[in-house]
Design a protein around this motif. Structure first.
Motif, PDB file in Angstrom:
ATOM      1  N   SER A 162     141.536  74.140  65.986  1.00  0.00           N
ATOM      2  CA  SER A 162     142.400  74.365  64.799  1.00  0.00           C
ATOM      3  C   SER A 162     143.909  73.838  65.320  1.00  0.00           C
ATOM      4  N   ALA A 163     144.319  74.608  66.723  1.00  0.00           N
ATOM      5  CA  ALA A 163     145.601  74.157  66.923  1.00  0.00           C
ATOM      6  C   ALA A 163     145.806  72.775  67.134  1.00  0.00           C
ATOM      7  N   GLN A 164     144.829  72.378  68.020  1.00  0.00           N
ATOM      8  CA  GLN A 164     144.883  70.982  68.558  1.00  0.00           C
ATOM      9  C   GLN A 164     144.968  69.943  67.341  1.00  0.00           C
ATOM     10  N   VAL A 165     144.354  70.140  66.265  1.00  0.00           N
ATOM     11  CA  VAL A 165     144.462  69.133  65.169  1.00  0.00           C
ATOM     12  C   VAL A 165     145.593  69.552  64.287  1.00  0.00           C
ATOM     13  N   ALA A 166     146.340  70.487  64.475  1.00  0.00           N
ATOM     14  CA  ALA A 166     147.300  70.748  63.213  1.00  0.00           C
ATOM     15  C   ALA A 166     148.568  69.973  63.499  1.00  0.00           C
ATOM     16  N   ALA A 167     149.377  69.820  62.518  1.00  0.00           N
ATOM     17  CA  ALA A 167     150.538  69.034  62.331  1.00  0.00           C
ATOM     18  C   ALA A 167     151.634  69.947  62.887  1.00  0.00           C
ATOM     19  N   VAL A 168     151.467  71.269  62.605  1.00  0.00           N
ATOM     20  CA  VAL A 168     152.320  72.271  63.122  1.00  0.00           C
ATOM     21  C   VAL A 168     151.441  73.446  63.597  1.00  0.00           C
ATOM     22  N   PRO A 169     151.190  73.555  64.924  1.00  0.00           N
ATOM     23  CA  PRO A 169     150.424  74.635  65.356  1.00  0.00           C
ATOM     24  C   PRO A 169     151.588  75.637  65.967  1.00  0.00           C
ATOM     25  N   ILE A 170     151.317  77.188  65.369  1.00  0.00           N
ATOM     26  CA  ILE A 170     151.979  78.139  65.764  1.00  0.00           C
ATOM     27  C   ILE A 170     151.307  79.045  66.447  1.00  0.00           C
ATOM     28  N   ILE A 171     151.655  79.113  67.915  1.00  0.00           N
ATOM     29  CA  ILE A 171     150.730  79.770  68.829  1.00  0.00           C
ATOM     30  C   ILE A 171     151.376  81.277  68.874  1.00  0.00           C
ATOM     31  N   ASP A 172     150.916  82.268  67.765  1.00  0.00           N
ATOM     32  CA  ASP A 172     151.507  83.452  67.623  1.00  0.00           C
ATOM     33  C   ASP A 172     150.597  84.346  66.795  1.00  0.00           C
ATOM     34  N   ASN A 173     150.794  85.795  66.874  1.00  0.00           N
ATOM     35  CA  ASN A 173     150.054  86.456  66.311  1.00  0.00           C
ATOM     36  C   ASN A 173     150.341  86.584  64.539  1.00  0.00           C
ATOM     37  N   VAL A 174     149.530  86.470  63.967  1.00  0.00           N
ATOM     38  CA  VAL A 174     149.723  86.128  62.397  1.00  0.00           C
ATOM     39  C   VAL A 174     150.759  87.465  61.684  1.00  0.00           C
ATOM     40  N   VAL A 175     150.714  88.568  62.608  1.00  0.00           N
ATOM     41  CA  VAL A 175     151.498  89.530  61.988  1.00  0.00           C
ATOM     42  C   VAL A 175     152.978  89.298  62.175  1.00  0.00           C
ATOM     43  N   ARG A 176     153.408  88.663  63.359  1.00  0.00           N
ATOM     44  CA  ARG A 176     154.406  88.156  63.589  1.00  0.00           C
ATOM     45  C   ARG A 176     155.143  86.770  62.859  1.00  0.00           C
ATOM     46  N   ALA A 177     154.127  86.069  63.053  1.00  0.00           N
ATOM     47  CA  ALA A 177     154.312  84.535  62.345  1.00  0.00           C
ATOM     48  C   ALA A 177     154.472  84.656  60.795  1.00  0.00           C
ATOM     49  N   VAL A 178     153.792  85.109  60.269  1.00  0.00           N
ATOM     50  CA  VAL A 178     153.778  85.031  58.833  1.00  0.00           C
ATOM     51  C   VAL A 178     155.325  85.513  58.082  1.00  0.00           C
ATOM     52  N   PRO A 179     155.785  86.755  58.626  1.00  0.00           N
ATOM     53  CA  PRO A 179     156.974  87.143  58.389  1.00  0.00           C
ATOM     54  C   PRO A 179     158.196  86.112  58.910  1.00  0.00           C
ATOM     55  N   ASN A 180     158.026  85.694  60.022  1.00  0.00           N
ATOM     56  CA  ASN A 180     158.894  84.662  60.752  1.00  0.00           C
ATOM     57  C   ASN A 180     159.107  83.305  59.870  1.00  0.00           C
ATOM     58  N   ILE A 181     158.120  82.863  59.331  1.00  0.00           N
ATOM     59  CA  ILE A 181     158.082  81.660  58.720  1.00  0.00           C
ATOM     60  C   ILE A 181     158.970  81.984  57.335  1.00  0.00           C
ATOM     61  N   ALA A 182     158.717  83.162  56.813  1.00  0.00           N
ATOM     62  CA  ALA A 182     159.386  83.588  55.589  1.00  0.00           C
ATOM     63  C   ALA A 182     161.032  83.615  55.768  1.00  0.00           C
ATOM     64  N   ARG A 183     161.323  84.303  56.967  1.00  0.00           N
ATOM     65  CA  ARG A 183     162.776  84.425  57.525  1.00  0.00           C
ATOM     66  C   ARG A 183     163.221  83.107  57.360  1.00  0.00           C
ATOM     67  N   HIS A 184     162.625  82.293  58.134  1.00  0.00           N
ATOM     68  CA  HIS A 184     163.176  80.976  58.578  1.00  0.00           C
ATOM     69  C   HIS A 184     163.611  80.105  57.307  1.00  0.00           C
ATOM     70  N   ALA A 185     162.565  80.242  56.289  1.00  0.00           N
ATOM     71  CA  ALA A 185     162.588  79.698  55.040  1.00  0.00           C
ATOM     72  C   ALA A 185     163.689  80.179  54.343  1.00  0.00           C
ATOM     73  N   ARG A 186     164.145  81.344  54.213  1.00  0.00           N
ATOM     74  CA  ARG A 186     165.045  81.916  53.416  1.00  0.00           C
ATOM     75  C   ARG A 186     166.496  81.328  54.138  1.00  0.00           C
ATOM     76  N   GLU A 187     166.424  81.253  55.388  1.00  0.00           N
ATOM     77  CA  GLU A 187     167.645  80.909  56.093  1.00  0.00           C
ATOM     78  C   GLU A 187     167.894  79.344  55.831  1.00  0.00           C
ATOM     79  N   LEU A 188     166.791  78.391  55.930  1.00  0.00           N
ATOM     80  CA  LEU A 188     166.911  77.075  55.627  1.00  0.00           C
ATOM     81  C   LEU A 188     167.328  76.698  54.307  1.00  0.00           C
ATOM     82  N   ARG A 189     166.983  77.504  53.189  1.00  0.00           N
ATOM     83  CA  ARG A 189     167.359  77.522  51.869  1.00  0.00           C
ATOM     84  C   ARG A 189     168.596  77.697  51.745  1.00  0.00           C
ATOM     85  N   GLY A 190     169.381  78.484  52.544  1.00  0.00           N
ATOM     86  CA  GLY A 190     170.710  78.918  52.207  1.00  0.00           C
ATOM     87  C   GLY A 190     171.789  78.019  53.231  1.00  0.00           C
ATOM     88  N   SER A 191     171.097  77.007  53.885  1.00  0.00           N
ATOM     89  CA  SER A 191     171.961  76.176  54.953  1.00  0.00           C
ATOM     90  C   SER A 191     171.869  74.959  54.251  1.00  0.00           C
TER      91      SER A 191
END
Length: 256
Positions: A187-216
């Motif tokens: 899965s990680a090897q074929v991904a365009a964007v591999p996130i090597i992290d625990n899903v419980v940390r990664a999902v809210p982290n992506i959301a945080r970045h999305a909101r920051e990027l939308r406001g930048s």
């Protein structure tokens, strides 16, 4: 759930185990999901149970892809529904994505249970119940998708190990974002964007970045174009090797 003291050195790990157990009891998570959780937990332990700099950078690029997408879809399986239902719903809202249930051990009852669980955590619509299309070259139940969901998506978030489907989606020309604690998994090897992290940390982290990027004023296209997935995988493997050598871990397994 058994009360776990907040200062217990294995607090977060024990809480996620209980969430998976509860998911099995609710009919959301399969018993095989217990094994998958244990496998991921082993890699998370080696990573220091933390989000590394490379994983955080990948999460930011993932947010940029989801924001730029024509039709982003977040795939949800039983473990994701048990571990971070509110967080995956929040991410969908942050990037304007659809949620779609997609399971290897698919039954109509499990799909409905997961969809209901996501709605209880704020989802207004959940796809995956119709399953009126198929991912080519897959012979198992994960091939079943909604024609106006994963099948039509240009960017798909695939949390947790899912190698054969990840490869098949890539063949369809979709941009795949994979959350996987094992940098050596297919899965990680074929991904365009591999996130090597625990899903419980990664999902809210992506959301945080999305909101920051939308406001930048950040250039999302430049952010995605400059990303090197091989560098992310190499960085994660180095972190694991360093940890097994004892340089990044304390004796009780708590991050130094």
């Amino acid at each position: 759930m058994t009360d776990i003291p907040a200062d217990h050195p294995r607090h977060d790990s024990l809480v996620t185990r209980h969430r998976i157990e509860a998911g099995v009891e609710q009919g959301i998570t399969s018993k095989q999901g217990l094994i998958a959780q244990g496998r991921g937990e082993a890699f998370d332990y080696l990573l220091g149970e933390r989000t590394t700099e490379s994983a955080d950078a990948a999460a930011r690029v993932a947010a940029a892809h989801l924001l730029r997408a024509r039709h982003p879809v977040l795939s949800v399986n039983g473990n994701v529904a048990a571990l971070c239902p509110g967080e995956i719903v929040d991410l969908a809202e942050a990037v304007g994505a659809d949620l779609e249930v997609n399971l290897f051990g698919r039954t109509a009852e499990r799909v409905r249970a997961i969809a209901d669980h996501l709605r209880e955590h704020g989802a207004s619509e959940v796809k995956g119940l119709r399953a009126d299309a198929r991912i080519p070259d897959l012979s198992h139940e994960r091939a079943k998708v909604d024609s106006d969901g994963i099948y039509d998506a240009d960017v798909v978030l695939v949390p947790l190990e899912d190698g054969d489907r990840a490869a098949a989606l890539g063949t369809m020309g979709k941009t795949e974002i994979v959350i996987d604690l094992n940098p050596l998994s297919r899965s990680a090897q074929v991904a365009a964007v591999p996130i090597i992290d625990n899903v419980v940390r990664a999902v809210p982290n992506i959301a945080r970045h999305a909101r920051e990027l939308r406001g930048s004023d950040a250039d999302l296209e430049d952010l995605t174009a400059g990303f090197d997935p091989e560098a992310v995988l190499a960085a994660a493997e180095r972190a694991i090797r360093d940890a097994t050598g004892g340089s990044e871990r304390s004796p009780d397994g708590v991050q130094d």
